[in-house]
Write a protein that holds these residues in place. Structure first.
Motif, mmCIF file in Angstrom:
data_model
loop_
_atom_site.group_PDB
_atom_site.id
_atom_site.type_symbol
_atom_site.label_atom_id
_atom_site.label_comp_id
_atom_site.label_asym_id
_atom_site.label_seq_id
_atom_site.Cartn_x
_atom_site.Cartn_y
_atom_site.Cartn_z
ATOM 1 N N MET A 162 6.802 6.688 1.081
ATOM 2 C CA MET A 162 7.781 7.382 0.244
ATOM 3 C C MET A 162 8.297 8.652 0.918
ATOM 4 S SD MET A 162 8.456 5.689 -2.397
ATOM 5 C CE MET A 162 9.179 6.910 -3.502
ATOM 6 N N GLY A 192 4.508 13.393 -4.924
ATOM 7 C CA GLY A 192 4.236 12.087 -5.555
ATOM 8 C C GLY A 192 2.755 11.731 -5.479
ATOM 9 N N GLY A 212 -0.096 10.074 3.073
ATOM 10 C CA GLY A 212 -1.252 9.452 3.704
ATOM 11 C C GLY A 212 -2.428 10.396 3.862
ATOM 12 N N ARG A 228 -4.545 11.278 1.192
ATOM 13 C CA ARG A 228 -5.582 11.076 0.175
ATOM 14 C C ARG A 228 -6.097 9.661 0.248
ATOM 15 N NH1 ARG A 228 -2.163 14.588 -1.817
ATOM 16 N NH2 ARG A 228 -3.107 16.619 -2.117
ATOM 17 N N GLY A 286 -0.682 5.023 -8.188
ATOM 18 C CA GLY A 286 0.292 4.068 -7.677
ATOM 19 C C GLY A 286 0.065 2.644 -8.149
ATOM 20 N N ARG A 294 0.870 -1.175 0.000
ATOM 21 C CA ARG A 294 0.000 0.000 0.000
ATOM 22 C C ARG A 294 0.900 1.216 0.000
ATOM 23 N NH1 ARG A 294 -2.943 -0.206 4.904
ATOM 24 N NH2 ARG A 294 -2.128 1.785 5.546
#
Ligand code: FAD
Ligand code: FAD
Lengths: 479, 384
Positions: free
Chosen positions: B42, B100, B27, B29, B159, B22
């Motif tokens: 990330m 990102g 964190g 959205r 992603g 995951r």
């Protein structure tokens, strides 16, 4: 430039293939005569020619689907074609291929001013899309210099740009949706009148895929209201580097001209001799155009001129009338023609970071001496998209090859300084074998994997974009 | 939790690991179907690696906080053109939004109608695919047609095709000034018609939104933004007010900016309970879709951005979040709807993303298989 040798099985069953195509198309829409197919033997990269097996000119999406289904079943390679103005050999056929031309499909299907879009068949020329909405003062923004001739089909396949893309973006930024026929004949709709993709952005991949993923038959395009007015200013410098700095200062100052064009001395001299636009004889020349109302134009030009003055220009020529504006643009617009008068030329289109402009121009002039071939530079300076024009003599043995080697060196230089091989013309066959200078093998592998999804048999324009060695295994799977 | 420090470590972790991941930037959205898997953060793959104001380009590692990027840009009088929203208010999440995450979700705010979406500002990406290969596409220059445009494909892939490690973006100079023309009390149809008319002028409208009365809690509000040089904005404002937007009031400077923060971050729905949908349609269809929802008996509030082409719909009293009528109307008019905020139960039971027609769904599935053959990256987040 090598092309794969034709598939003998396909050549052997030409009559059968033509008969099947004739069964689904009107009589005059299938061309197989050896003389007549010559009309399709090349695009604007005329150094390479090969008549196709046959050419078909369907008039509807359904006819395109029927053609593709047959070619898919018969394992015949298909090369989609718009107007054949590609400078990269994108529409160059092979002897075993069918050229699928969309030139007969040129209707406007829908015009919607409230939502600011038009839907057209893709054989329609770029300029005539603007023409269709002109009476209401709207226009289609991407404006390649070939816009009188080139088709929306080729624009989408190459993701073409134009002089005004600094402000308005290139094709992909103005494309809302397509109707596309897959190689197996399935018709898909991607995007539409809405703005964003619902799932993965497939439209973004199709735009710029050089006719390798599907045949695009209809397109929904964003249209815009025309600006109230536009006016250029011409600024001459006695140093390339200073001209480059001036461009970057203008951008940093927060002014967004619609175009910033750059010409160097060899190009200025050639166009002067050809068009007599009255350009100053200097090292570098910028033509900067801004848009808006009279008052808005004044304000922007005042600022641009103030910035330019800080760099000791040898000349600043403001326009006081439509005639003067036209005169400022005259030389730039006739630059390619002027260079063509002197000699045969090859037009490159690598892009570089704007900051590398002075260095790249210096290196190009050094290389020009080493190769003994003249170069003129005319390009879109605002976005670093260069157009070095290398002059050569097509009748002199070895000159074309020398010119190609020189061109390849310039493109490698573009990549070396952080840029890329092509900013708007596409890879085609021309830059195919340089792809590994920009990308690692696995970067090309993932791109080819995308083609595997859309065209598992690799029948659509298969010998383009990827180095032949890299795509060999995929192209030679027996079906 | 996996927390690589750089791209090489990220590639190594993916290449040597097994099982679903995951992917988390900041964190913030929490959108999409619930993903089961090890968290791959990330956050540490961070930092601006190149910024050339004179070329309007910025390159940053994927975990770089958006706030850092905005600060660096502001120091040179520049900004991200596409005005990404901050989801924290609406979703009630915490954390630090990363660039990102913005790119992976193709997040774009009100200015999208003028300058395009995040994907239109994205010049290049580096990412790691599902088997740990480090890949790149595009670059850092404004014009680039070298090979297929996977940059656009990666934007908005949530992603599911790869873990972004670095992105290059085209940035924009901040305008000298901004102003907003505002009018209260228009119906949705009239409001959106005014927006479409304004967008059809040569005056370069940089924002066009309408909030219905239920959303504002008072009168409906129609707003049109202009940005640019002082003289230009003043001139355009006059022309619009003398013509199409007669009767609109002028709001300037910081007050104007606040009006657009509210639309961009969907603030009116932040402290209201209920499910939130994001509908993308043809601008003139926006109010027709909501009118049809009303006619079908679905109580809701709506905010229309992008001239009507983006409708945020808050559904208050319905266990199934109004999914059936919303899907039905969007299918009828064209476009798509995403369930952006919903309860855990609703997210587990409903399609979050719009189901695609069969041939498109087949292409999507095959693409995923090419980029992530073992189905490890955010599996199921976008459906299927
Ligand atoms: C004088 C001159 C000036 C130019 N100036 C510019 C410029 O300023 N900017 C710029 O970007 N380019 C420019 N070009 C290049 C060229 O005009 C563009 O690439 C143009 O978009 C090609 O369009 P076309 O219809 O002629 O396509 P073609 O040459 O027919 O084909 C180009 C590619 O598109 C594919 N294709 C064609 N039709 C379809 C379809 N229906 N579906 C899928 N794929 C298809 C072909 O297979 C091929 O790969 C110029 C060319 C010339 C000769
Ligand atoms: C304590 C806590 C517990 C949580 N528990 C759960 C839970 O059980 N289940 C659950 O679903 N969520 C849970 N969440 C939320 C979870 O963090 C998000 O749902 C999800 O991981 C998306 O994170 P985020 O990156 O949105 O933010 P953003 O950074 O805004 O990312 C947006 C989207 O982009 C993707 N993305 C982000 N960075 C990259 C990148 N570099 N490359 C590619 N894609 C990227 C993300 O996967 C996401 O889809 C929890 C959060 C917290 C703080």
């Amino acid at each position: 430039m090598d092309m794969p040798s034709p598939d003998q099985t396909v050549l052997a069953k030409k009559a059968h293939i033509v008969a099947r195509l004739r069964a689904v198309l009107p009589l005059d829409a299938v061309i197989e005569d050896e003389i007549e197919t010559r009309a399709y033997e090349c695009d604007a990269l005329t150094a390479y020619r090969c008549p196709p097996l046959a050419a078909v000119l369907p008039s509807s999406t359904a006819e395109v689907a029927a053609v593709l289904k047959i070619c898919h079943e018969e394992n015949v390679p298909v090369v989609p074609r718009g107007a054949g103005t590609s400078l990269a050999g994108g529409a160059l056929p092979t002897a075993d291929s069918v050229i699928l031309g969309v030139a007969r499909m040129n209707d406007v299907l829908e015009t919607d001013y409230e939502n600011r879009l038009v839907r057209v068949q893709t054989g329609r020329t770029n300029l005539s899309v603007s023409g269709a909405v002109e009476e209401n003062d709207f226009f289609y923004a991407p404006d390649p210099s070939s816009q009188l001739a080139c088709a929306i089909a080729g624009n989408i396949a190459m993701n073409s740009g134009g002089a005004h893309c600094l402000k308005y973006g290139v094709t992909t930024n103005n494309l809302l949706g397509v109707t596309m026929v897959m190689m197996d004949g399935e018709i898909v709709e991607i995007g539409g009148g809405h703005l964003d993709a619902g799932g993965l952005d497939l439209l973004g991949v199709i735009c710029g895929s050089e006719g390798q993923l599907g045949v695009v038959t209809e397109a929904t395009l964003r249209i815009l209201r025309k600006p109230e007015g536009a006016r250029p200013v011409l600024i001459g410098f006695d140093d390339n580097q200073v001209a480059g700095t001036c461009v970057s200062d203008i951008i940093k100052a927060g002014i967004l001209p619609v175009a910033i064009e750059f010409m160097d001395r060899p190009c200025i001299r050639a166009t002067e001799a050809f068009a007599g636009a009255g350009y100053p004889d200097c090292e570098a020349l910028l033509i900067i155009e801004v848009e808006g109302s009279e008052q808005e134009i004044e304000v922007q030009l005042d600022r641009i001129v103030a910035i330019a003055r800080r760099h000791n220009p040898v000349e600043i020529r403001e326009s006081g009338s439509a005639e003067e504006s036209a005169k400022i643009w005259l030389g730039r617009k006739s630059a390619f023609g002027a260079m063509g008068q002197i000699n045969d030329y090859m037009c490159l289109d690598g892009t570089i970071p704007v900051s590398q402009l002075p260095y790249v121009l210096r290196r190009i002039s050094e290389m020009s001496k080493e190769y003994g071939l003249d170069v003129g530079n005319v390009f879109h300076a605002g976005d670093g998209n260069m157009h070095p024009l290398i002059l050569f003599d097509a009748n002199k043995p070895g000159d074309l090859e020398l010119c190609e080697d020189f061109g390849a060196d310039i493109l490698r230089l573009c990549v070396e300084v952080g840029g890329c091989l092509t900013g708007e013309h596409g890879v085609g066959i021309e830059k195919r074998d340089l792809m590994l200078d920009q990308y690692a093998p696995e970067d090309l592998e993932i791109q080819m994997a995308v083609k595997d999804v859309f065209d598992p048999k690799w029948l659509l324009n298969p010998a383009k974009v990827f180095p032949l060695a890299a795509s060999h295994a995929r192209r030679s799977v027996s079906h | 939790m996996l927390k690589p420090e750089n791209e090489a470590a990220l590639a190594e972790m993916i290449a040597t690991g097994t099982g679903p991941l995951r992917i988390v930037g900041g964190g913030t959205r929490d959108i999409g179907a619930l993903v089961q898997g090890d968290v791959l953060s990330m956050a540490e793959v961070s930092g601006i690696t190149l910024y050339e104001p004179g070329a309007l380009t910025l390159v940053a590692r994927a975990g770089t906080p958006v706030a850092d990027i905005e600060a660096a840009l502001a120091s040179e009088g520049q900004r991200l053109a596409f005005e990404p929203m901050d989801h924290r208010g609406l979703l009630g999440t915490q954390g630090t939004p990363t660039i990102g995450g913005i790119v992976a979700a193709n997040v774009s705010g009100p200015r999208r109608i003028q300058v395009g979406a995040c994907r239109d500002s994205l010049l290049g990406v580096r990412f790691v695919d599902g088997i740990g290969r480090v890949l790149k596409n595009g670059g850092r220059v404004m014009k680039n047609v070298t090979g297929y445009d996977l940059v656009k494909l990666m934007a908005g892939s949530w992603g599911t095709l790869g873990v972004l490690s670095e992105v290059s973006l085209k940035v924009q100079a901040m305008p000298e000034t901004e102003a907003t023309l505002v009018c209260e009390g228009k119906t949705e149809q009239d409001g959106v018609a005014a927006l479409c008319a304004a967008l059809g002028t040569p005056f370069d409208v940089a924002g066009a939104a309408h909030l219905d009365a239920a959303a504002t809690g008072g009168m409906s509000r129609t707003q049109v933004r202009l940005e640019g040089l002082e003289a230009s904005v003043a001139y355009r404002m006059d022309r619009l007010r003398q013509g199409l937007l007669a009767g609109f009031d002028v709001v300037q400077g910081a007050q104007s900016a606040l009006l657009w923060d509210e639309v961009r971050n969907v603030t009116p729905f932040a402290d209201q309970t209920g499910a939130v949908w994001r509908i993308s349609s043809k601008p003139t269809d926006g109010p027709l879709i909501t009118a049809a929802l009303k006619a079908s008996g679905l109580a809701h509030r709506a905010i229309y951005d992008w001239g009507g082409g983006l409708v945020w719909v808050l559904v208050t009293q319905d266990d199934t979040a109004g999914a059936a009528p919303i899907r039905q109307q969007v299918a009828k008019f064209g476009g798509h709807a995403t369930l952006v905020r919903a309860s855990q139960v609703q997210r587990a039971q409903l399609d979050v993303f719009q189901k695609e027609p069969t041939p498109i769904a087949a292409i999507t599935t095959s693409l995923r298989a090419q980029f992530d053959s073992h189905g490890r990256l955010n599996p199921g987040l976008m459906g299927e």
